[in-house]
Each structure stands twice: as structure tokens, then as C-alpha cells.
Scaffold this motif. Structure first.
Motif, mmCIF file in Angstrom:
data_model
loop_
_atom_site.group_PDB
_atom_site.id
_atom_site.type_symbol
_atom_site.label_atom_id
_atom_site.label_comp_id
_atom_site.label_asym_id
_atom_site.label_seq_id
_atom_site.Cartn_x
_atom_site.Cartn_y
_atom_site.Cartn_z
ATOM 1 N N GLY A 60 -3.935 4.794 11.303
ATOM 2 C CA GLY A 60 -4.322 4.866 10.001
ATOM 3 C C GLY A 60 -4.409 2.996 9.560
ATOM 4 O O GLY A 60 -3.722 2.655 8.000
ATOM 5 N N TYR A 61 -3.390 2.725 10.015
ATOM 6 C CA TYR A 61 -2.216 1.930 9.071
ATOM 7 C C TYR A 61 -3.259 0.227 9.191
ATOM 8 O O TYR A 61 -3.764 -0.627 8.424
ATOM 9 C CB TYR A 61 -1.248 0.852 10.480
ATOM 10 C CG TYR A 61 -0.193 2.379 9.996
ATOM 11 C CD1 TYR A 61 -0.249 2.915 8.985
ATOM 12 C CD2 TYR A 61 0.858 1.632 10.632
ATOM 13 C CE1 TYR A 61 1.154 3.775 9.046
ATOM 14 C CE2 TYR A 61 1.835 2.230 10.664
ATOM 15 C CZ TYR A 61 2.048 3.995 9.894
ATOM 16 O OH TYR A 61 3.379 4.648 9.902
ATOM 17 N N THR A 102 1.352 -1.285 -0.126
ATOM 18 C CA THR A 102 -0.164 -0.271 0.198
ATOM 19 C C THR A 102 0.709 0.852 -0.092
ATOM 20 O O THR A 102 1.872 1.092 0.303
ATOM 21 C CB THR A 102 -1.266 0.365 1.377
ATOM 22 O OG1 THR A 102 0.619 0.113 2.341
ATOM 23 C CG2 THR A 102 -1.292 -1.126 0.960
ATOM 24 N N ARG A 103 0.378 2.341 0.495
ATOM 25 C CA ARG A 103 1.051 3.636 0.178
ATOM 26 C C ARG A 103 2.756 3.858 1.466
ATOM 27 O O ARG A 103 2.962 3.898 0.756
ATOM 28 C CB ARG A 103 0.437 4.810 0.203
ATOM 29 C CG ARG A 103 1.422 6.800 0.087
ATOM 30 C CD ARG A 103 -0.094 7.664 0.000
ATOM 31 N NE ARG A 103 -0.649 7.260 1.727
ATOM 32 C CZ ARG A 103 -0.626 7.797 2.660
ATOM 33 N NH1 ARG A 103 1.284 8.635 2.462
ATOM 34 N NH2 ARG A 103 -1.248 8.661 3.728
ATOM 35 N N ARG A 104 1.635 3.267 2.320
ATOM 36 C CA ARG A 104 3.067 2.723 3.651
ATOM 37 C C ARG A 104 3.069 1.710 4.321
ATOM 38 O O ARG A 104 4.164 2.150 4.297
ATOM 39 C CB ARG A 104 2.049 4.050 4.651
ATOM 40 C CG ARG A 104 2.133 5.546 3.965
ATOM 41 C CD ARG A 104 1.262 6.208 5.454
ATOM 42 N NE ARG A 104 -0.141 5.424 5.637
ATOM 43 C CZ ARG A 104 -1.339 5.676 6.852
ATOM 44 N NH1 ARG A 104 -0.156 6.758 7.411
ATOM 45 N NH2 ARG A 104 -2.518 5.291 7.322
ATOM 46 N N SER A 137 -6.614 0.477 8.642
ATOM 47 C CA SER A 137 -7.486 0.126 8.073
ATOM 48 C C SER A 137 -7.232 -0.386 6.924
ATOM 49 O O SER A 137 -7.077 -0.690 5.322
ATOM 50 C CB SER A 137 -8.580 1.565 7.613
ATOM 51 O OG SER A 137 -8.191 2.176 9.280
ATOM 52 N N GLU A 138 -5.768 0.769 6.548
ATOM 53 C CA GLU A 138 -4.778 0.980 4.698
ATOM 54 C C GLU A 138 -4.522 -0.668 4.761
ATOM 55 O O GLU A 138 -4.555 -1.358 3.604
ATOM 56 C CB GLU A 138 -2.982 1.847 5.550
ATOM 57 C CG GLU A 138 -2.665 1.437 3.733
ATOM 58 C CD GLU A 138 -2.416 2.617 3.728
ATOM 59 O OE1 GLU A 138 -2.319 4.039 4.569
ATOM 60 O OE2 GLU A 138 -0.556 2.690 3.147
#
Ligand SMILES: CC(C)(COP(=O)(O)OP(=O)(O)OC[C@H]1O[C@@H](n2cnc3c(N)ncnc32)[C@H](O)[C@@H]1OP(=O)(O)O)[C@@H](O)C(=O)NCCC(=O)NCCS
Length: 177
Positions: A112-113, A6-8, A115-116
Motif C-alpha cells: 500500500g506504499y 504520511t503514517r509510514r 497509494s499512501e
């Protein structure tokens, strides 16, 4: 097991070198409080290594247990699970349903990790052809219920059909082609 990104975050298989993190995560009451009936704290590194081995056996190409790593810091943040959920009953037989779940280290909460990472695993489940994914939470676990909402799961209220206990029940159906 498919590595997801994912993005992060990087979602990859757990390795034996992650045992110290697994022990740190699962020996904490604030993590285990709403997991298990009753909650059980991990005691030592051997248990962590055995759990990592058991997780590898759950990998069937679609279902699996991912280590979630913060790409920026290179640190592990938690666990994402996609696995068969046992039905209530003395034998804890498979229910036929597949559940998604998340266990994160308190040092990584509130970013938010969960959920991501969960959104990526839900998408992976549908890409792999699963028609439906379920999630259950302890009725007091507001943070986990919020993760369910944030990734678009539908809330159906309480159920006693899994794990020999009453849980809040959430589902998501694969988008129609
Ligand atoms: C549930 C858990 C994974 C959430 O992790 P996280 O990384 O903080 O999750 P996110 O940041 O993606 O989202 C959490 C959401 O819950 C909200 N939240 C956190 N604590 C809350 C609380 N006590 N009451 C209501 N909402 C809460 C956050 O504000 C956030 O929502 P927002 O983005 O709308 O503000 C984490 O708390 C955890 O690992 N708990 C222990 C293990 C566990 O219980 N797993 C679930 C088993 S069903």
C-alpha cells in the motif's frame, strides 16, 4: 521542495547519495516495463546521478519528484512524481496538464506504499492550488490503475493525447472550497 509525511512514509528530495537506489530501481525490467515507449533500462550510476540532477530542476515548489522512504526501516521504497505531462505530437509540447505518477521498488510492492504516497502528493497538489491532476497508465498496468482508483481518481478510458501512445486516462479535480 516541500517534504511530505504520511503514517509510514517520508517524501523528500532525492540526493546524490541515493544514486545506488535509483540505479537499482530503474535498471529493472519489472519496473520499466510500462514506463516509456519503448522501455529503457538504466545502465550505470552516472545516469542515476544525472537523473537526480534533472529531477532537482523540475522542482518549482508545487511540482517535483520525491524519494519515498519507509520511516520505520529507513529504506527508500520508490519515487513519486508531480510534473507537466507532454502532449502527443512530434515536438512533445507541454499539454498544460499536470500528471501524478509512481515508480516503486519490487521489494516494496504490495504494502500500500504507492497509494499512501500518491494520496499525500495529490493532497499537496490541491493544497498548492492546482485545479486538476491527471494520471495515465499503460492499459496492461493493472496495479497502477488500481492505485489510481484507490486514491480516488476518475477513470475516463483510453486516450492518445499524451506521450504519442494510447494510455488509460484518469483525472482528479480539486475539491470545491
Ligand atoms: C504500480 C506500483 C507503483 C504499485 O505499487 P504498490 O506499492 O504495490 O501499490 P499499492 O500496494 O499501493 O497498491 C497496488 C494495488 O494494486 C493491486 N495489484 C497489484 N498487482 C495487480 C495486478 N497484477 N492486477 C490487479 N491488481 C493488482 C494490489 O492488490 C493493490 O490493490 P489493493 O490494495 O486493493 O489490494 C508498482 O507496481 C510499480 O512501481 N510498478 C512499476 C512502475 C510502474 O509501472 N509505475 C506506474 C507507471 S503508470
Amino acid at each position: 521542495m516541500l517534504t511530505l509525511e504520511t503514517r509510514r512514509l517520508l517524501l523528500r528530495p532525492y540526493m546524490s547519495a541515493d544514486a545506488d537506489f535509483v540505479l537499482d530501481l530503474y535498471s529493472r525490467m519489472e519496473v520499466q516495463r510500462y514506463i516509456g515507449n519503448p522501455p529503457k533500462l538504466m545502465q550505470n550510476r552516472s545516469e542515476a546521478l544525472a537523473l537526480i540532477e534533472a529531477w532537482h530542476r523540475r522542482d518549482d515548489g508545487t511540482c517535483g519528484i520525491w524519494a519515498v522512504q519507509d520511516k520505520g526501516a529507513g529504506k527508500l521504497a520508490g519515487t513519486l512524481l508531480l510534473k507537466p505531462i507532454p502532449a502527443s505530437g512530434p515536438e512533445r509540447q507541454p499539454s498544460g496538464d499536470i500528471e501524478i505518477g509512481w515508480h516503486f521498488h519490487p521489494g516494496s510492492w504490495g504494502k500500500g506504499y504507492a497509494s499512501e504516497a500518491a494520496a499525500a502528493v495529490l493532497q499537496h497538489a490541491f493544497d498548492a492550488g492546482l485545479p486538476r491532476v491527471v494520471a495515465v497508465t499503460n492499459p496492461a498496468n493493472s496495479a497502477s490503475m488500481r492505485v489510481c482508483e484507490k486514491i480516488g481518481l476518475q477513470h475516463h478510458g483510453p486516450t492518445d493525447r499524451y506521450y504519442n501512445t494510447v494510455c488509460e486516462f484518469f483525472t482528479a479535480d480539486a475539491p470545491r472550497a
